[in-house]
Scaffold this motif. Structure first.
Motif, PDB file in Angstrom:
ATOM      1  N   PHE A 214       0.831  -1.197   0.000  1.00 29.62           N
ATOM      2  CA  PHE A 214       0.000   0.000   0.000  1.00 29.62           C
ATOM      3  C   PHE A 214       0.874   1.258   0.000  1.00 29.62           C
ATOM      4  CE2 PHE A 214      -2.840   3.166   2.058  1.00 29.62           C
ATOM      5  CZ  PHE A 214      -3.828   3.182   1.076  1.00 29.62           C
ATOM      6  N   ALA A 215       2.007   1.212   0.706  1.00 27.93           N
ATOM      7  CA  ALA A 215       2.915   2.365   0.713  1.00 27.93           C
ATOM      8  C   ALA A 215       3.436   2.659  -0.690  1.00 27.93           C
ATOM      9  CB  ALA A 215       4.077   2.111   1.669  1.00 27.93           C
ATOM     10  N   ASP A 216       3.750   1.609  -1.436  1.00 32.20           N
ATOM     11  CA  ASP A 216       4.194   1.805  -2.820  1.00 32.20           C
ATOM     12  C   ASP A 216       3.094   2.459  -3.652  1.00 32.20           C
ATOM     13  OD1 ASP A 216       6.631   0.659  -2.248  1.00 32.20           O
ATOM     14  OD2 ASP A 216       6.104  -1.327  -3.011  1.00 32.20           O
ATOM     15  N   LEU A 219       2.773   6.176  -2.836  1.00 28.73           N
ATOM     16  CA  LEU A 219       3.829   6.957  -3.486  1.00 28.73           C
ATOM     17  C   LEU A 219       3.560   7.098  -4.983  1.00 28.73           C
ATOM     18  CD1 LEU A 219       6.952   5.453  -1.688  1.00 28.73           C
ATOM     19  CD2 LEU A 219       5.930   7.700  -1.309  1.00 28.73           C
ATOM     20  N   ALA A 220       3.165   6.002  -5.633  1.00 30.91           N
ATOM     21  CA  ALA A 220       2.945   6.038  -7.077  1.00 30.91           C
ATOM     22  C   ALA A 220       1.785   6.965  -7.447  1.00 30.91           C
ATOM     23  CB  ALA A 220       2.679   4.633  -7.603  1.00 30.91           C
ATOM     24  N   GLN A 221       0.750   6.998  -6.595  1.00 26.61           N
ATOM     25  CA  GLN A 221      -0.423   7.827  -6.874  1.00 26.61           C
ATOM     26  C   GLN A 221      -0.309   9.229  -6.274  1.00 26.61           C
ATOM     27  OE1 GLN A 221      -2.940   6.712  -8.862  1.00 26.61           O
ATOM     28  NE2 GLN A 221      -1.672   4.887  -9.140  1.00 26.61           N
ATOM     29  N   THR A 255      -3.841   6.461   9.064  1.00 19.81           N
ATOM     30  CA  THR A 255      -5.007   5.587   8.936  1.00 19.81           C
ATOM     31  C   THR A 255      -6.051   6.175   7.998  1.00 19.81           C
ATOM     32  OG1 THR A 255      -5.972   6.524  10.951  1.00 19.81           O
ATOM     33  CG2 THR A 255      -4.666   4.513  11.191  1.00 19.81           C
ATOM     34  N   ASP A 256      -6.099   7.509   7.882  1.00 22.82           N
ATOM     35  CA  ASP A 256      -7.047   8.121   6.957  1.00 22.82           C
ATOM     36  C   ASP A 256      -6.783   7.685   5.515  1.00 22.82           C
ATOM     37  OD1 ASP A 256      -8.414   9.411   8.942  1.00 22.82           O
ATOM     38  OD2 ASP A 256      -7.511  11.390   8.587  1.00 22.82           O
ATOM     39  N   LEU A 257      -5.513   7.428   5.181  1.00 21.02           N
ATOM     40  CA  LEU A 257      -5.187   6.952   3.840  1.00 21.02           C
ATOM     41  C   LEU A 257      -5.798   5.579   3.580  1.00 21.02           C
ATOM     42  CD1 LEU A 257      -1.430   7.989   3.591  1.00 21.02           C
ATOM     43  CD2 LEU A 257      -3.313   8.902   2.225  1.00 21.02           C
ATOM     44  N   PRO A 261     -12.122   3.954   0.990  1.00 21.60           N
ATOM     45  CA  PRO A 261     -12.481   2.683   0.335  1.00 21.60           C
ATOM     46  C   PRO A 261     -12.133   2.630  -1.139  1.00 21.60           C
ATOM     47  CG  PRO A 261     -14.252   3.436   1.762  1.00 21.60           C
ATOM     48  CD  PRO A 261     -13.254   4.549   1.703  1.00 21.60           C
ATOM     49  N   GLU A 262     -12.374   3.707  -1.871  1.00 21.70           N
ATOM     50  CA  GLU A 262     -12.127   3.680  -3.308  1.00 21.70           C
ATOM     51  C   GLU A 262     -10.655   3.445  -3.605  1.00 21.70           C
ATOM     52  OE1 GLU A 262     -12.614   6.551  -7.239  1.00 21.70           O
ATOM     53  OE2 GLU A 262     -13.763   6.991  -5.424  1.00 21.70           O
ATOM     54  N   GLN A 263      -9.767   4.164  -2.903  1.00 18.60           N
ATOM     55  CA  GLN A 263      -8.331   4.003  -3.117  1.00 18.60           C
ATOM     56  C   GLN A 263      -7.848   2.644  -2.621  1.00 18.60           C
ATOM     57  OE1 GLN A 263      -6.444   5.831  -4.856  1.00 18.60           O
ATOM     58  NE2 GLN A 263      -7.420   7.832  -4.983  1.00 18.60           N
ATOM     59  N   PHE A 264      -8.330   2.243  -1.447  1.00 12.72           N
ATOM     60  CA  PHE A 264      -7.869   0.970  -0.882  1.00 12.72           C
ATOM     61  C   PHE A 264      -8.292  -0.192  -1.768  1.00 12.72           C
ATOM     62  CE2 PHE A 264      -7.866  -2.765   1.799  1.00 12.72           C
ATOM     63  CZ  PHE A 264      -6.680  -2.624   2.504  1.00 12.72           C
ATOM     64  N   ASN A 265      -9.549  -0.182  -2.216  1.00  8.94           N
ATOM     65  CA  ASN A 265     -10.028  -1.267  -3.069  1.00  8.94           C
ATOM     66  C   ASN A 265      -9.245  -1.330  -4.378  1.00  8.94           C
ATOM     67  OD1 ASN A 265     -11.913  -1.681  -1.098  1.00  8.94           O
ATOM     68  ND2 ASN A 265     -13.704  -1.299  -2.373  1.00  8.94           N
TER      69      ASN A 265
END
Length: 373
Positions: A214-216, A219-221, A255-257, A261-265
Motif C-alpha cells: 500500500f505504501a508503494d 507513493l505512485a499515486q 489511517t485516513d489513507l 475505500p475507493e483508493q484501498f479497493n
C-alpha cells in the motif's frame, strides 16, 4: 480432464478450515495424474520455472535449485523434485485447481507438484498458509502434529525444519486421497514408492506485505501529500516531549489513507491480482486485429484463459495481472473473470461495442487469453 472433488464444503469449512488437519480418503475417485514424472522433470529444466531438488543421506540434507540439466546422478532413494506454479505452464495440471474454487480465487495461489522416490521428502516443517495435498501415483506416508511452538533449525541454508513432533495424523495416502493442513500445523511426508503429489497452496499476505504494497501505491499515486498541522498547539514544560494527542493526530493521518475505500479497493485489486510466479506469456505474432477476433468468436471459436492468470473483482472493479479492466460492460468482464473458457454467447452484446472489442483485443495481444485449437 474434469476433476470432481468429493468434499462436503459446508461441513469442511465448519469443522476443518483453519481449525484442524484432515485426510479425506478417495476425495478424487479414479484419480489420473495430469502429467508424468518425465514431464515434470522437463519443466524443471526450464529457466522461467521455479524448481528445487531436495535430498538427504544419513541426516545430511542437500538442496539445489533449477533449472536442471540432468537427473542421471540421482540414486533410487531419498530425494524429491519440487516444481512451483505448474498450473502456469501445464494446462492439464491447471485443471486440478478448479475443484477448489468453492474457496475464493484471490486466496488460491498456485499448484506445486513434487515427484519423490522412496524415502524422499523435505523433512518436518511448518507452513504459514493453508494447503491441500493430493496424492497421485504411488503411496506416501504423512505425519501431522498439533499446533504449537516448535524449535526450528536449518540443516541446509535453503531448508527450514523443526524438531520432532507427536503426530495426530499418521497415515499412508493413496491415489485420490487429499490431506488438508491449516497454517501452523507441523507435518512431514515421505514417499514409500515412486510418487507424485500435488499441493494446492493458498495466498495469505502478511501485515508487512500489505503495508509495504500500500505504501508503494501511495507513493505512485502521490497520495497523502497533506502535511501535519497543529493550529491548537499548546505550551509544555518539556520541549522534548511529543504529546499523546500529537501522536494520535499523526496516526490519524496515516489511517485516513487506508480508510478511503475507493483508493484501498483499487490498490488491493492491483496488488492481489498479480501472480507471484512467472506467467507463460506468449503474445500472438502478428498481433490480432479487432475484426479478426470478432470473426473468430462469431464463427464459434472460444477463448482460453492463460494458466495462472489472476482475474479478480474488488467491489465493482475488475483486475487482471495487476491492472484494472476499464469498461462499462460488467457482465462480459464478469464472464472473463468467472470462466476459464469464454465464447461469444458469454460476452453478449459487448462484442458489438468497438471500445470493448478494442479492450478484448489488447488483453489477447498481451497473451492473457488465447484461442484454443
Amino acid at each position: 480432464m474434469d476433476y470432481q472433488l468429493d468434499i462436503d464444503w459446508k461441513d469442511f469449512l465448519q469443522r476443518y478450515w483453519q481449525k484442524r488437519p484432515v485426510i479425506i480418503k478417495r476425495a478424487f475417485k479414479n484419480f489420473h495424474d495430469p502429467l508424468s514424472p518425465d514431464e515434470l522433470a522437463g519443466l524443471a529444466m526450464e529457466t522461467e520455472i521455479d524448481s528445487r531438488l531436495v535430498s538427504h543421506d544419513e541426516g545430511r540434507w542437500q538442496v539445489s535449485h533449477g533449472p536442471f540439466e540432468s537427473f542421471d546422478h540421482l540414486g533410487e532413494t531419498n530425494w524429491s523434485l519440487l516444481v512451483q506454479a505448474v498450473d502456469h505452464w501445464h494446462e492439464p495440471s491447471a485443471a486440478l485447481l478448479r475443484p477448489f474454487r468453492q474457496l475464493p480465487d484471490w486466496r488460491i495461489d498456485d499448484l506445486m507438484i513434487s515427484f519423490a522416490v522412496p524415502g524422499g521428502g523435505v523433512g518436518p516443517h511448518l507452513d504459514q498458509y493453508d494447503v491441500f495435498i493430493i496424492q497421485g501415483t504411488g503411496r506416501r506416508h504423512w505425519r501431522v502434529g498439533d499446533k504449537g511452538v516448535f524449535k526450528q533449525h536449518c540443516p541446509h541454508p535453503d531448508l527450514l525444519q523443526i524438531e520432532p513432533f507427536d503426530a495426530i495424523i499418521d497415515e499412508e495416502m493413496e491415489p485420490g486421497d487429499v490431506l488438508y493442513i491449516p497454517p501452523g500445523f507441523p507435518h512431514e511426508g515421505y514417499s514409500l514408492e515412486n510418487a507424485l503429489n500435488y499441493s494446492v497452496g493458498f495466498r495469505a499476505p502478511s501485515g508487512r506485505e500489505l503495508v509495504s504494497g500500500f505504501a508503494d501505491y501511495v507513493l505512485a499515486q502521490e497520495l497523502g501529500s497533506e502535511r501535519y498541522s497543529d493550529p491548537g498547539i499548546s505550551l509544555r514544560e518539556d520541549p522534548a516531549a511529543v504529546l499523546p494527542e500529537e501522536i494520535d493526530a499523526l496516526r490519524a493521518m496515516m489511517t485516513d489513507l487506508v480508510q478511503q475505500p475507493e483508493q484501498f479497493n483499487h490498490w488491493f485489486g492491483e496488488f492481489i491480482s498479480q501472480s507471484r510466479h512467472e506467467l507463460d506469456l506468449a503474445p500472438p505474432e502478428p498481433p490480432y486485429q479487432a475484426g479478426e477476433i470478432y470473426d473468430l468468436l462469431q464463427q464459434g471459436d472460444s477463448l482460453q484463459r492463460l494458466g495462472g492468470l489472476r482475474v479478480l473483482k474488488v467491489g465493482t472493479e475488475f483486475f487482471v495481472n495487476g491492472e484494472q479492466i476499464v469498461t462499462t460492460h460488467q457482465a462480459a468482464v464478469a464472464a472473463l473473470a468467472r470462466d476459464y473458457q469464454v465464447a461469444a454467447s458469454q460476452l453478449g452484446d459487448a462484442l458489438e461495442d468497438p471500445s470493448f472489442l478494442a479492450l478484448l483485443t489488447a488483453l489477447i495481444n498481451s497473451g492473457y487469453w488465447y484461442f484454443k485449437n
